[in-house]
Write an enzyme that holds these catalytic residues in place. Structure first.
Site, short mmCIF file in Angstrom:
data_model
loop_
_atom_site.label_atom_id
_atom_site.label_comp_id
_atom_site.label_asym_id
_atom_site.label_seq_id
_atom_site.Cartn_x
_atom_site.Cartn_y
_atom_site.Cartn_z
CG HIS A 33 49.46 12.89 39.67
ND1 HIS A 33 50.42 12.06 39.10
CD2 HIS A 33 49.35 13.96 38.84
CE1 HIS A 33 50.86 12.61 37.99
NE2 HIS A 33 50.23 13.76 37.80
CG HIS B 220 46.86 17.55 39.29
ND1 HIS B 220 45.84 16.78 38.79
CD2 HIS B 220 47.95 17.28 38.53
CE1 HIS B 220 46.30 16.09 37.75
NE2 HIS B 220 47.57 16.37 37.57
CD GLU C 133 36.55 6.55 12.92
OE1 GLU C 133 36.55 7.47 13.78
OE2 GLU C 133 35.79 6.58 11.92
CG HIS D 140 38.71 9.11 2.26
ND1 HIS D 140 38.49 10.43 2.58
CD2 HIS D 140 37.62 8.43 2.68
CE1 HIS D 140 37.30 10.52 3.17
NE2 HIS D 140 36.76 9.32 3.23
C1 LIG Z 1 45.08 12.41 27.15
C2 LIG Z 1 45.80 13.07 28.27
N1 LIG Z 1 46.07 14.38 28.20
C3 LIG Z 1 46.74 15.00 29.17
C4 LIG Z 1 47.18 14.31 30.27
C5 LIG Z 1 48.00 15.00 31.35
N2 LIG Z 1 47.16 15.16 32.55
C6 LIG Z 1 47.24 14.30 33.57
S1 LIG Z 1 46.15 14.63 34.78
C7 LIG Z 1 45.57 15.98 33.96
C8 LIG Z 1 44.48 16.80 34.56
C9 LIG Z 1 43.31 15.98 34.85
O1 LIG Z 1 42.36 16.65 35.54
P1 LIG Z 1 41.35 15.82 36.43
O2 LIG Z 1 40.91 14.64 35.69
O3 LIG Z 1 40.32 16.75 36.89
O4 LIG Z 1 42.24 15.29 37.61
P2 LIG Z 1 42.46 15.98 39.03
O5 LIG Z 1 43.33 17.19 38.82
O6 LIG Z 1 41.13 16.33 39.54
O7 LIG Z 1 43.16 14.92 39.80
C10 LIG Z 1 46.22 16.13 32.76
C11 LIG Z 1 45.96 17.22 31.81
C12 LIG Z 1 46.89 12.94 30.31
N3 LIG Z 1 47.28 12.17 31.32
N4 LIG Z 1 46.18 12.35 29.32
#
Ligand SMILES: Cc1ncc(C[n+]2csc(CCOP(=O)(O)OP(=O)(O)O)c2C)c(N)n1
Ligand SMILES: [Mg+2]
Length: 663
Positions: A34, A265, A412, A474
């Site tokens: 990334h 990204h 939680e 529960h």
């Molecule tokens: C809980 C979770 N859901 C989905 C992902 C997959 N994922 C990785 S980065 C991303 C997008 C994140 O967007 P942002 O925080 O704005 O990062 P940017 O594209 O700006 O680097 C996703 C959906 C993850 N890593 N964790």
């Protein structure tokens, strides 16, 4: 389109440029990763480290270092490139070159323990910021005990749009605001881009208003204006509230054609765009080579940190609490715990109290907390049900960081991630409670406890249909199986007051494995009336009752069903069937025993497993000739005794299953 028109050649600008270049080259070499986030936040990170961070790469675990959490863990190259340039011994250029490859410390997402200077595992979005809340709270709690001379650091977080969209961020923000964690500073990478495209596709929340509503200090800056970023961090440090700095950034900043787009990204820029970026940044150096002045600038940060650490060490030497401070950071005193629990067990076996294992847990915790002064209890608003509060504990609050019991609220997941942060910070042993059924709400953080190998304890009461009238919402049914499926988590389901004490001894002295105690609401008789010094629960499973003259059948049960198995064995004895009873409070610890021990416990006779839960996960304990008495669907709302009868988890059913097997 977004490349700066005039190239800034100041040392700090070069520090940022080097992050961008190392990132794009490493991602290109790995052909995955990334680049967008590290390139977009390079300026903010350069300012943060250059002007503020107090860390010493030659002493990565220095207790009073500032903590840096990359909550947007996909941007791992930000941390790796920074740690390389800072001079961490285990982060040489080969590590950067082998980003994301087998055996490298530079895993796809930052993994705690893989390399120095990685404060927590991140990647599951939203957890980093919440773990950081635990770190920042731990900093204040440790400060309350040892004073400003020894504990005086900040927790900085870089969070992305994704972290702030995740529901857990709400819990994190609320907790940090409520506890007035003024030393927590979140730098939001507000680039308005996520994987699918513009954030306009999926959110319209006013983040700044959201943070302000939770009691945060909020600022907004151009994330590429380094002076503005520095001024904002300065102001954030002065404000007594936790701070959000909304950094308006361009994802992939520096890449002339791809910056600002979701295309940057999570994919390599490609050779052409990399060349164009080098030109735009005025960077003449080859991939994986950095000029001396860049290293010099980063290593000045390291030198400043080293000086700070040495000053701190001098203070520690003459601090009257120095010894206690170091003790708080050292591992648990296993000998003291064993002595205390053994004496307590002896008393229990003599008194044989019939109590619910949640009550037994409260009783054991009184011993644990008296022995471990750095235990930090808590519950997600179920203190009176989980029985996690022992005598003499006082609530942690913004006015009393010296307390040792945390009211986590109905959060939680937040509680569990915060406990990870407390454990990572050091100085404390955190445990926290909720109902077992809500382990699902906490699960992603339990998973990170296990993945990171953190000694955190989860107190999960109301562990089966035995909770009765609250009904199927529960009543956990599949939870034990799903938790046992998780690597490096010890799931304990003690059968009585003695096993509960033993489970707590293990949980409170564990160093690399989190523990989860599944505890009953209903009273259970004391089965271990004969005192044994040895911690039998540590064996995972053991023979509780051995019939004379060999076994016809072995009944294996956990928790509240061990009593049922014992009654079934009595019934079978009346019918001249010789039944052994095995109590199996921890499958994971049993699996870790040697083959001979396991064979001796399980025996050769047919086996009946008994647990008020689904059968999944029992196969290692059962054999070819076996039966299982348990649940096959959801529970129901009724008194517990009626439910056990209705679902056929009774001594009669166990005896009948045994007889059918041996016929
Ligand atoms: C809980 C979770 N859901 C989905 C992902 C997959 N994922 C990785 S980065 C991303 C997008 C994140 O967007 P942002 O925080 O704005 O990062 P940017 O594209 O700006 O680097 C996703 C959906 C993850 N890593 N964790
Ligand atoms: Mg984004």
């Amino acid at each position: 389109m977004n490349a700066p028109t005039k190239i800034d050649t100041s040392a700090e600008a070069l520090m940022a440029t080097a992050i961008r270049v190392l990132t794009m080259d490493a991602v290109q070499a790995a052909n995955s990763g990334h680049p967008g986030m590290p390139m977009g936040m390079a300026d903010v990170a350069a300012v943060l480290f250059n002007r503020f961070m107090q860390i010493d790469p030659s002493c990565p675990k220095w207790a009073d270092r500032d903590r840096f959490v990359l909550s947007a863990g996909h941007g791992s190259m930000l941390v790796y490139s920074i740690n390389h340039m800072l001079g961490y011994a285990d982060m040489d250029m080969d590590q950067i070159r082998s980003f994301r490859q087998w055996g490298a410390r530079t895993a796809g997402h930052p993994e705690y323990g893989h390399a120095d200077g990685i404060e927590t595992t991140t990647g599951p979005l939203g957890q980093g910021i919440t773990t950081a809340v635990g770190m920042a709270l731990a900093e204040r709690m440790h400060n309350a005990r040892f004073g400003d001379d020894l504990v005086d650091h900040y927790t900085y977080v870089i969070a992305g749009d994704g972290c702030l969209m995740e529901g857990i961020s709400h819990e994190a923000i609320d907790m940090a605001g409520h506890w007035a964690l003024g030393r927590m500073i979140v730098l939001w990478d507000d680039n308005k881009i996520t994987i699918d495209g513009s954030t306009e596709l999926s959110t319209s929340v006013d983040q700044k208003a959201r943070f302000a509503a939770a009691g945060w200090h909020v600022q907004e800056v151009d994330g590429h204006d380094r002076e503005a970023v520095a001024a904002a961090i300065e102001a954030a440090k002065k404000d007594p509230r936790p701070s959000l700095i909304d950094c308006k950034t361009v994802i992939g900043q520096g890449a002339p054609n791809k910056a600002g787009s979701h295309k940057v990204h999570g994919a390599p820029l490609g050779a052409e765009e990399i060349a164009a970026t080098r030109t735009a940044l005025g960077w003449a150096h080859e991939a994986f080579t950095l000029p001396k002045e860049v290293y010099a600038a980063w290593q000045a940060v390291a030198a400043r940190g080293r000086e700070a650490r040495e000053g701190w060490e001098a203070r520690l030497l003459c601090n009257e609490h120095g010894g206690a401070f170091e003790k708080s950071l050292a591992g648990p005193d296993k000998a003291a715990m064993a002595e205390a629990i053994t004496a307590y067990k002896q008393q229990l076996s003599a008194d044989a109290p019939k109590v619910a294992t949640r009550k037994a847990s409260e009783m054991a915790l009184a011993v644990v907390n008296a022995t471990l002064p750095n235990a930090i209890g808590g519950s997600a608003d179920l203190t009176g049900s989980n029985l996690t509060l022992t005598k003499g504990m006082s609530p942690v609050s913004k006015d009393n960081y010296g307390g040792n019991y945390i009211h986590y609220g109905i959060r939680e997941f937040g509680m569990s991630a915060a406990m990870n942060g407390i454990a990572l910070h050091g100085g404390f042993f955190p445990y926290g409670g909720t109902f077992l059924v809500f382990a699902d709400y906490a699960r992603p953080a339990i998973r990170l406890s296990a993945l990171m190998g953190l000694p955190v304890a989860y107190v999960m009461t109301h562990d089966s249909i035995g909770l009765g009238e609250d009904g199927p919402t529960h009543q956990p049914v599949e939870h034990l199986a799903s938790l046992r499926a998780m690597p490096n988590l010890n799931v304990f389901r003690p059968a009585d007051v003695v096993e509960t004490a033993e489970a707590w001894e293990i949980a409170a002295t564990s160093e690399k494995t989190p523990s989860l105690l599944a505890l009953s609401r209903q009273n259970l008789p004391c089965l271990r009336t004969e005192h044994r010094t040895e911690n039998l629960t540590a064996k995972g499973a053991y023979v509780l009752r051995e019939p004379e003259g060999g076994r016809d059948v072995t009944l294996i049960a956990t928790g509240s069903e061990v009593e049922i198995a014992m009654t079934a064995a009595d019934e079978l004895a009346r019918q001249d069937v010789r039944a052994a009873v095995v109590s199996a409070p921890c499958f994971e610890l049993f699996a870790a025993q040697d083959e001979a021990y396991r064979a001796s416990v399980l025996g050769d006779a047919p086996r009946v497993g008994v647990e008020a839960a689904v059968e999944q996960g029992w196969s290692p304990l059962l054999g070819a000739r076996s039966a299982f008495v348990g649940m096959t669907g959801f529970g129901a709302s009724a008194p517990a005794d009626d439910l056990y009868k209705h679902f056929g988890i009774t001594a009669e059913a166990v005896a009948a299953a045994a007889k059918k097997l041996i016929r």
